[in-house]
Design a protein around this motif. Structure first.
Motif, PDB file in Angstrom:
ATOM      1  N   VAL A   1       0.828  -1.212   0.000  1.00  0.00           N
ATOM      2  CA  VAL A   1       0.000   0.000   0.000  1.00  0.00           C
ATOM      3  C   VAL A   1       0.859   1.257   0.000  1.00  0.00           C
ATOM      4  O   VAL A   1       0.605   2.206  -0.747  1.00  0.00           O
ATOM      5  CB  VAL A   1      -0.952   0.004   1.216  1.00  0.00           C
ATOM      6  CG1 VAL A   1      -1.843   1.251   1.180  1.00  0.00           C
ATOM      7  CG2 VAL A   1      -1.828  -1.242   1.226  1.00  0.00           C
ATOM      8  N   ASP A   2       1.912   1.283   0.833  1.00  0.00           N
ATOM      9  CA  ASP A   2       2.740   2.494   0.890  1.00  0.00           C
ATOM     10  C   ASP A   2       3.450   2.743  -0.428  1.00  0.00           C
ATOM     11  O   ASP A   2       3.545   3.897  -0.891  1.00  0.00           O
ATOM     12  CB  ASP A   2       3.745   2.407   2.041  1.00  0.00           C
ATOM     13  CG  ASP A   2       4.678   1.205   1.930  1.00  0.00           C
ATOM     14  OD1 ASP A   2       4.191   0.104   1.628  1.00  0.00           O
ATOM     15  OD2 ASP A   2       5.894   1.356   2.143  1.00  0.00           O
ATOM     16  N   GLN A   3       3.932   1.678  -1.074  1.00  0.00           N
ATOM     17  CA  GLN A   3       4.611   1.860  -2.350  1.00  0.00           C
ATOM     18  C   GLN A   3       3.637   2.258  -3.451  1.00  0.00           C
ATOM     19  O   GLN A   3       3.975   3.029  -4.342  1.00  0.00           O
ATOM     20  CB  GLN A   3       5.347   0.577  -2.737  1.00  0.00           C
ATOM     21  CG  GLN A   3       6.484   0.223  -1.798  1.00  0.00           C
ATOM     22  CD  GLN A   3       7.514   1.337  -1.674  1.00  0.00           C
ATOM     23  OE1 GLN A   3       8.118   1.750  -2.655  1.00  0.00           O
ATOM     24  NE2 GLN A   3       7.708   1.832  -0.467  1.00  0.00           N
ATOM     25  N   HIS A   4       2.416   1.736  -3.393  1.00  0.00           N
ATOM     26  CA  HIS A   4       1.391   2.162  -4.362  1.00  0.00           C
ATOM     27  C   HIS A   4       1.090   3.649  -4.201  1.00  0.00           C
ATOM     28  O   HIS A   4       0.995   4.383  -5.194  1.00  0.00           O
ATOM     29  CB  HIS A   4       0.113   1.345  -4.163  1.00  0.00           C
ATOM     30  CG  HIS A   4      -1.096   1.955  -4.820  1.00  0.00           C
ATOM     31  ND1 HIS A   4      -1.237   2.041  -6.192  1.00  0.00           N
ATOM     32  CD2 HIS A   4      -2.204   2.543  -4.297  1.00  0.00           C
ATOM     33  CE1 HIS A   4      -2.375   2.636  -6.486  1.00  0.00           C
ATOM     34  NE2 HIS A   4      -2.972   2.943  -5.356  1.00  0.00           N
ATOM     35  N   ILE A   5       0.950   4.104  -2.963  1.00  0.00           N
ATOM     36  CA  ILE A   5       0.668   5.517  -2.724  1.00  0.00           C
ATOM     37  C   ILE A   5       1.782   6.382  -3.291  1.00  0.00           C
ATOM     38  O   ILE A   5       1.529   7.393  -3.973  1.00  0.00           O
ATOM     39  CB  ILE A   5       0.471   5.770  -1.212  1.00  0.00           C
ATOM     40  CG1 ILE A   5      -0.894   5.223  -0.774  1.00  0.00           C
ATOM     41  CG2 ILE A   5       0.592   7.257  -0.882  1.00  0.00           C
ATOM     42  CD1 ILE A   5      -1.149   5.323   0.718  1.00  0.00           C
ATOM     43  N   LEU A   6       3.029   6.011  -3.025  1.00  0.00           N
ATOM     44  CA  LEU A   6       4.149   6.796  -3.544  1.00  0.00           C
ATOM     45  C   LEU A   6       4.218   6.712  -5.071  1.00  0.00           C
ATOM     46  O   LEU A   6       4.628   7.683  -5.729  1.00  0.00           O
ATOM     47  CB  LEU A   6       5.454   6.316  -2.912  1.00  0.00           C
ATOM     48  CG  LEU A   6       5.572   6.542  -1.400  1.00  0.00           C
ATOM     49  CD1 LEU A   6       6.914   6.036  -0.880  1.00  0.00           C
ATOM     50  CD2 LEU A   6       5.409   8.019  -1.049  1.00  0.00           C
ATOM     51  N   MET A   7       3.797   5.592  -5.627  1.00  0.00           N
ATOM     52  CA  MET A   7       3.754   5.477  -7.087  1.00  0.00           C
ATOM     53  C   MET A   7       2.694   6.408  -7.668  1.00  0.00           C
ATOM     54  O   MET A   7       2.893   7.018  -8.725  1.00  0.00           O
ATOM     55  CB  MET A   7       3.455   4.032  -7.481  1.00  0.00           C
ATOM     56  CG  MET A   7       3.593   3.755  -8.967  1.00  0.00           C
ATOM     57  SD  MET A   7       5.281   3.912  -9.559  1.00  0.00           S
ATOM     58  CE  MET A   7       6.000   2.430  -8.860  1.00  0.00           C
ATOM     59  N   VAL A   8       1.570   6.560  -6.987  1.00  0.00           N
ATOM     60  CA  VAL A   8       0.524   7.472  -7.453  1.00  0.00           C
ATOM     61  C   VAL A   8       1.010   8.916  -7.360  1.00  0.00           C
ATOM     62  O   VAL A   8       0.778   9.724  -8.269  1.00  0.00           O
ATOM     63  CB  VAL A   8      -0.779   7.272  -6.644  1.00  0.00           C
ATOM     64  CG1 VAL A   8      -1.828   8.307  -7.038  1.00  0.00           C
ATOM     65  CG2 VAL A   8      -1.328   5.861  -6.869  1.00  0.00           C
ATOM     66  N   VAL A   9       1.704   9.250  -6.268  1.00  0.00           N
ATOM     67  CA  VAL A   9       2.293  10.594  -6.165  1.00  0.00           C
ATOM     68  C   VAL A   9       3.253  10.821  -7.327  1.00  0.00           C
ATOM     69  O   VAL A   9       3.258  11.883  -7.956  1.00  0.00           O
ATOM     70  CB  VAL A   9       3.031  10.770  -4.818  1.00  0.00           C
ATOM     71  CG1 VAL A   9       3.780  12.097  -4.787  1.00  0.00           C
ATOM     72  CG2 VAL A   9       2.047  10.699  -3.655  1.00  0.00           C
ATOM     73  N   ARG A  10       4.064   9.807  -7.625  1.00  0.00           N
ATOM     74  CA  ARG A  10       4.996   9.911  -8.752  1.00  0.00           C
ATOM     75  C   ARG A  10       4.273  10.193 -10.054  1.00  0.00           C
ATOM     76  O   ARG A  10       4.669  11.051 -10.849  1.00  0.00           O
ATOM     77  CB  ARG A  10       5.797   8.621  -8.891  1.00  0.00           C
ATOM     78  CG  ARG A  10       6.852   8.665  -9.989  1.00  0.00           C
ATOM     79  CD  ARG A  10       7.206   7.292 -10.521  1.00  0.00           C
ATOM     80  NE  ARG A  10       6.174   6.777 -11.401  1.00  0.00           N
ATOM     81  CZ  ARG A  10       6.385   5.919 -12.395  1.00  0.00           C
ATOM     82  NH1 ARG A  10       7.602   5.469 -12.620  1.00  0.00           N
ATOM     83  NH2 ARG A  10       5.395   5.484 -13.141  1.00  0.00           N
TER      84      ARG A  10
ATOM     85  N   ASP B   1      -3.826   6.825 -10.336  1.00  0.00           N
ATOM     86  CA  ASP B   1      -4.126   5.696  -9.453  1.00  0.00           C
ATOM     87  C   ASP B   1      -4.132   4.388 -10.228  1.00  0.00           C
ATOM     88  O   ASP B   1      -3.511   3.393  -9.803  1.00  0.00           O
ATOM     89  CB  ASP B   1      -5.490   5.931  -8.789  1.00  0.00           C
ATOM     90  CG  ASP B   1      -5.774   4.923  -7.680  1.00  0.00           C
ATOM     91  OD1 ASP B   1      -4.824   4.263  -7.212  1.00  0.00           O
ATOM     92  OD2 ASP B   1      -6.942   4.807  -7.273  1.00  0.00           O
ATOM     93  N   ILE B   2      -4.801   4.358 -11.374  1.00  0.00           N
ATOM     94  CA  ILE B   2      -4.849   3.125 -12.159  1.00  0.00           C
ATOM     95  C   ILE B   2      -3.449   2.755 -12.637  1.00  0.00           C
ATOM     96  O   ILE B   2      -3.031   1.594 -12.578  1.00  0.00           O
ATOM     97  CB  ILE B   2      -5.809   3.278 -13.356  1.00  0.00           C
ATOM     98  CG1 ILE B   2      -7.242   3.495 -12.860  1.00  0.00           C
ATOM     99  CG2 ILE B   2      -5.754   2.039 -14.249  1.00  0.00           C
ATOM    100  CD1 ILE B   2      -8.244   3.759 -13.963  1.00  0.00           C
ATOM    101  N   ARG B   3      -2.692   3.766 -13.095  1.00  0.00           N
ATOM    102  CA  ARG B   3      -1.329   3.510 -13.555  1.00  0.00           C
ATOM    103  C   ARG B   3      -0.424   3.056 -12.414  1.00  0.00           C
ATOM    104  O   ARG B   3       0.600   2.415 -12.651  1.00  0.00           O
ATOM    105  CB  ARG B   3      -0.735   4.765 -14.184  1.00  0.00           C
ATOM    106  CG  ARG B   3      -1.359   5.157 -15.504  1.00  0.00           C
ATOM    107  CD  ARG B   3      -0.964   4.234 -16.623  1.00  0.00           C
ATOM    108  NE  ARG B   3       0.467   4.217 -16.856  1.00  0.00           N
ATOM    109  CZ  ARG B   3       1.058   3.496 -17.805  1.00  0.00           C
ATOM    110  NH1 ARG B   3       0.334   2.741 -18.596  1.00  0.00           N
ATOM    111  NH2 ARG B   3       2.364   3.537 -17.957  1.00  0.00           N
ATOM    112  N   GLY B   4      -0.785   3.379 -11.178  1.00  0.00           N
ATOM    113  CA  GLY B   4       0.036   3.035 -10.026  1.00  0.00           C
ATOM    114  C   GLY B   4      -0.292   1.690  -9.407  1.00  0.00           C
ATOM    115  O   GLY B   4       0.270   1.337  -8.366  1.00  0.00           O
ATOM    116  N   THR B   5      -1.211   0.944 -10.006  1.00  0.00           N
ATOM    117  CA  THR B   5      -1.551  -0.369  -9.453  1.00  0.00           C
ATOM    118  C   THR B   5      -0.660  -1.450 -10.035  1.00  0.00           C
ATOM    119  O   THR B   5      -0.047  -2.222  -9.329  1.00  0.00           O
ATOM    120  CB  THR B   5      -3.031  -0.710  -9.736  1.00  0.00           C
ATOM    121  OG1 THR B   5      -3.265  -0.623 -11.148  1.00  0.00           O
ATOM    122  CG2 THR B   5      -3.946   0.245  -9.022  1.00  0.00           C
TER     123      THR B   5
END
Length: 850
Positions: free
Chosen positions: A435-444, A564-568
């Motif tokens: 979850v934390d890495q997904h969140i940071l990926m969405v920020v990215r 968000d979709i791209r970060g999954t």
């Protein structure tokens, strides 16, 4: 030797069984690996002596076995060290020894060399050099072994070895995507795994700095507390690896989904209402791997400083921080104690000074140990709140700052609810990050929309972001959109409360606070509407426009949804989904601009655009009318102008065709093929088309089903097959011919096969759901299904619908990783009776079961 091998093999088997049995009670991985090594030592020594190997030769353990630890199914690497090249008699003895070792059932890796050959191979191959670095005498000539050791370490170039091993480590990390947070990590090779710890000890030993954490602490390379932490995390990962071997019954270092639950149960973890037992296990692993990664960085930098000393010329940045050789350093050891806010300031300074490559080991260590001072009082301090917002508002370095803060546990300390989701898995089968890495990926992803160098990736998103005021507000929403995962309940509503509190505490304006709260609460709404509802229905657009209220909210939600979709997972996003989202955005924007959603206006717009395209292709004036007179409004609203023009060009002269017409083209959006079928309507048509695609192993991404006024089916499918990714054009003619033949000579469709579930779906099964309800007008029914993906699933659904004579008017087929969520617009007499409708739903559920 014929009787020796069985005897030694049985003794080894009993000794191993005894050691493993004792492990069940003491649960000490170091004790077990030592005992297993001792078992093998005794057997190899007995074999060496029974075969009367020469006194001037030696049996040497190398690699992990040489290190003194042996996991239950690890290789046993040995070096047979000779004083000189063997003669005929010696060769016979050596062959007998090697054969015996294999007969014992050990996974033996062996080499036979002289001292000179060892040194030559070591100089040419870093792997051999590393293996010899951990050599240990098992039996035989100590004098010869000592000679090897003396000459080996005399020839060791510690600087060259350091550079080779750190480069090797970087390459290995890149192979595992530079993250310890893979959902199926390799506990030996992944970043933060056992190999990272071994690399430290290798380069430290090569440099003469010590071969244990205690010795490194004595040399001042780490503190005694860090040494204890490393030992504790190493023990945790070793324990996991031991259990992996025992569970698999073979050498296995990957924590794949299949083994996570049984391993978790062996640790005593249990399922709770909101979390699986495996999630607790994996979070423990991720926290250990995270600590190893951080301490590994500190140690490598400290050892590098010992091997490559550079004159320190501190350049003052301010009273608290200096620049030292391109790294930021603390001005004195108790900076974070005297000025706690410096724990946030250091990240802000690294954003503002782009020439800084990172932190010194001294600064990292001080920050790591001071992080516990980030408490409630620290979080309430207005100066610290202002610093945190400034980090998010800086024009550059935002993602690097957040990732460093997460790696050093500062982010989780400052946002306690974020700390709860660090290393937390997601079992929805389409997220590939914690979850934390997904969140940071969405920020990215949101951040990349602001960067000109990435404008080519998502031009429309970059265009929208260029005109969006205060984009940092979106970073806040991204940080909180999934922060409540795993707490139980609706994570959107729980996260909304967290976001609202954060915005209030940090003095954000009422307007920005309301936007962040809206985005967190509704971050799934746009993808749900775009992928599951009929965008040709004006009521759907009106309802969504009412939800988003204005253009700023719409733009923000669109940008967050794409990010968000791209970060999954790289597999979840495709151009087709992107087009659905963009279509919804543009339709809603027109509605917000005062243009009431109008089916008539949209129909005229698409028809006019299609006519312009047809004129470019030279169609005679009015040539389209014969076909278009047979098409109703629903057709024009469900098809793009380009599709309408393409199908009109194919069919305007064959409106009353006797033979099935099948035409294919490369998908105008994304990869795959667009296939159009025009044929006199007939029973089970959708079923037979699905049967053809199922035989060819094609996945159906989209289906538009239409019946013309003159009784023809005009159906369009978007299909993909990865095996043809580079050769779709080559199979167009084949598909057109084969599918037309299948429709011209219909056969009874074969019964659906139960396709095999993927490994992921078996590990985390999706409970199938079927929802059948009338639409608002009562004209049609909406059938929604959700299930684990497998080959032939859509064909199974089509078979049930055909059995009950249910007519299909439209279909949206959506694959989310290993799960499918499909929506069908259907009608039929069976749907008018409650009893038969229930029976239909039951059979659909049976069809969805694996």
């Amino acid at each position: 030797m014929a009787t020796l091998a069985p005897e030694l093999k049985e003794r080894l088997k009993l000794d191993r069984a005894s050691a493993i049995s004792a492990y069940d009670s003491h649960r000490n991985p170091d004790r077990l690996t030592t005992e297993l090594r001792q078992c093998v030592d005794r057997i190899l020594t007995a074999a060496w002596r029974e075969l009367a190997m020469p006194d001037d030769s030696a049996l040497v353990a190398v690699g992990g076995y040489g290190r003194g630890e042996l996991f239950p199914y690890s290789d046993v690497d040995v070096l047979i060290l000779l004083p000189a090249a063997p003669d005929g008699t010696a060769k016979e003895r050596l062959e007998a020894l090697v054969q015996l070792l294999w007969d014992l059932g050990l996974e033996i890796g062996h080499s036979i060399r002289t001292v000179d050959e060892c040194l030559t191979e070591s100089a040419a191959d870093i792997t051999v050099q590393t293996s010899l670095l951990e050599s240990r005498l098992v039996c035989g000539s100590r004098k010869l072994f000592t000679q090897l050791q003396d000459r080996f370490f005399a020839a060791m170039d510690a600087q060259e070895f350091f550079q080779a091993k750190t480069l090797e480590m970087q390459q290995r990390h890149a192979k595992y995507e530079d993250t310890p947070y893979s959902l199926e990590p390799n506990c030996k090779e992944s970043p933060g795994g056992l190999r990272d710890l071994q690399v430290i000890l290798w380069i430290a030993k090569a440099a003469g700095l010590g071969d244990s954490w205690r010795k490194l602490a004595a040399r001042g390379l780490i503190t005694p507390l860090e040494a204890r932490q490393l030992a504790r995390q190493e023990r945790t990962i070793k324990d996991i690896r031991v259990r992996l071997h025992l569970h698999a019954g073979r050498r296995e270092d990957r924590l794949v989904f299949d083994v996570q639950t049984p391993l978790a149960l062996s640790f005593g973890f249990a399922n709770t209402e909101s979390r699986r037992a495996s999630e607790f296990l994996m979070q423990r692993y991720y926290w250990a791997a995270k600590a190893v990664t951080q301490l590994n960085t500190i140690l490598v930098q400290n050892i590098e400083g010992q091997l490559f000393p550079q004159p320190a010329c501190p350049l003052a940045i301010n009273q608290r921080f200096n620049e030292v050789n391109g790294l930021i350093d603390i001005a004195h050891d108790n900076v974070f104690e005297t000025t706690p806010s410096a724990m946030l300031e250091i990240f802000l300074l690294m954003q503002q000074h782009r020439e800084l490559r990172g932190m010194t080991a001294r600064a990292m260590r001080a920050l790591w140990h001071a992080r516990t001072r980030i408490n409630a009082a620290f979080r309430r301090d207005p100066a610290n709140r202002a610093l945190f917002l400034r980090i998010l508002q800086e024009p550059e370095g935002i993602l690097h700052a957040l990732r460093r803060m997460n790696g050093l546990s500062v982010l989780g300390r400052y946002l306690p609810n974020f700390r709860k989701i660090v290393g937390q898995m997601q079992h929805d089968l389409f997220h590939v990050y914690t979850v934390d890495q997904h969140i940071l990926m969405v920020v990215r992803n949101v951040r990349r929309f602001t960067m000109p160098e990435h404008a080519h990736e998502y031009p429309f998103c970059s265009q929208l972001m260029a005109n969006f005021e205060r984009p940092w507000v979106l970073y806040v929403a991204a940080l909180f959109h999934d922060i409540a995962k795993g707490r139980g309940g609706d994570h959107s509503l729980l996260g909304m409360s967290d976001a609202q509190r954060f915005c209030r505490d940090h003095g954000m304006s009422t307007e920005d606070t309301e936007l962040v709260v809206f985005l967190v609460q509704h971050h799934l709404a746009m993808s749900h509407v775009a992928q599951k509802q009929d965008l040709s229905d004006p009521a759907v657009i009106r309802e969504f426009a009412t939800l988003v209220k204005d253009e700023r909210h719409l733009t923000a939600l669109y940008l967050l949804t794409v990010a968000d979709i791209r970060g999954t997972s790289p597999k979840v996003w495709n151009a087709w989904k992107g087009k659905l989202l963009e279509d919804l955005f543009r339709m809603t924007l027109r509605a917000l601009g005062g243009e009431a959603p109008s089916a008539a206006r949209e129909l005229r717009s698409r028809q006019n655009e299609a006519l312009r395209t047809l004129r470019l292709y030279g169609l005679p004036e009015g040539a389209h009318e014969r076909l278009w007179n047979q098409l109703d409004t629903a057709y024009f609203l469900r098809h793009d102008a380009s599709d309408i023009a393409w199908q009109t060009r194919m069919l305007y002269t064959r409106v009353d065709a006797d033979q099935p017409i099948v035409k294919c083209r490369l998908a105008p959006i994304g990869e795959g093929l667009q296939v159009t079928v025009y044929v006199k309507d007939q029973p089970d048509l959708f079923l037979r088309i699905c049967a053809y695609f199922e035989r060819k192993n094609f996945s159906i991404l989209d289906a538009k089903i239409h019946t013309t006024r003159n009784g023809y089916a005009l159906d369009t499918f978007l299909v993909t097959e990865p095996a043809f990714a580079n050769s779709y054009r080559d199979i167009i003619t084949l598909i057109e011919h084969e599918l037309a033949e299948a429709l011209l000579h219909p056969e009874v469709p074969p019964p659906p096969r139960k396709g095999r579930l993927s490994r992921l779906s078996r590990s985390f099964p999706v409970s199938p759901t079927v929802d059948l309800r009338p639409d608002e007008r009562g004209q049609y029914h909406l059938l929604s299904i959700s299930a684990g993906d497998r080959n032939g699933l859509l064909y199974s659904v089509a078979s049930v619908l055909a059995k009950y004579r249910v007519n299909l008017h439209a279909a949206k087929v959506m694959t989310l990783g290993e799960r499918v969520e499909d929506v069908f617009l259907v009608d039929g007499p069976v749907l008018q009776h409650a009893r038969s409708q229930i029976q239909l739903e039951r059979e659909l559920l049976d069809a969805l079961q694996a």
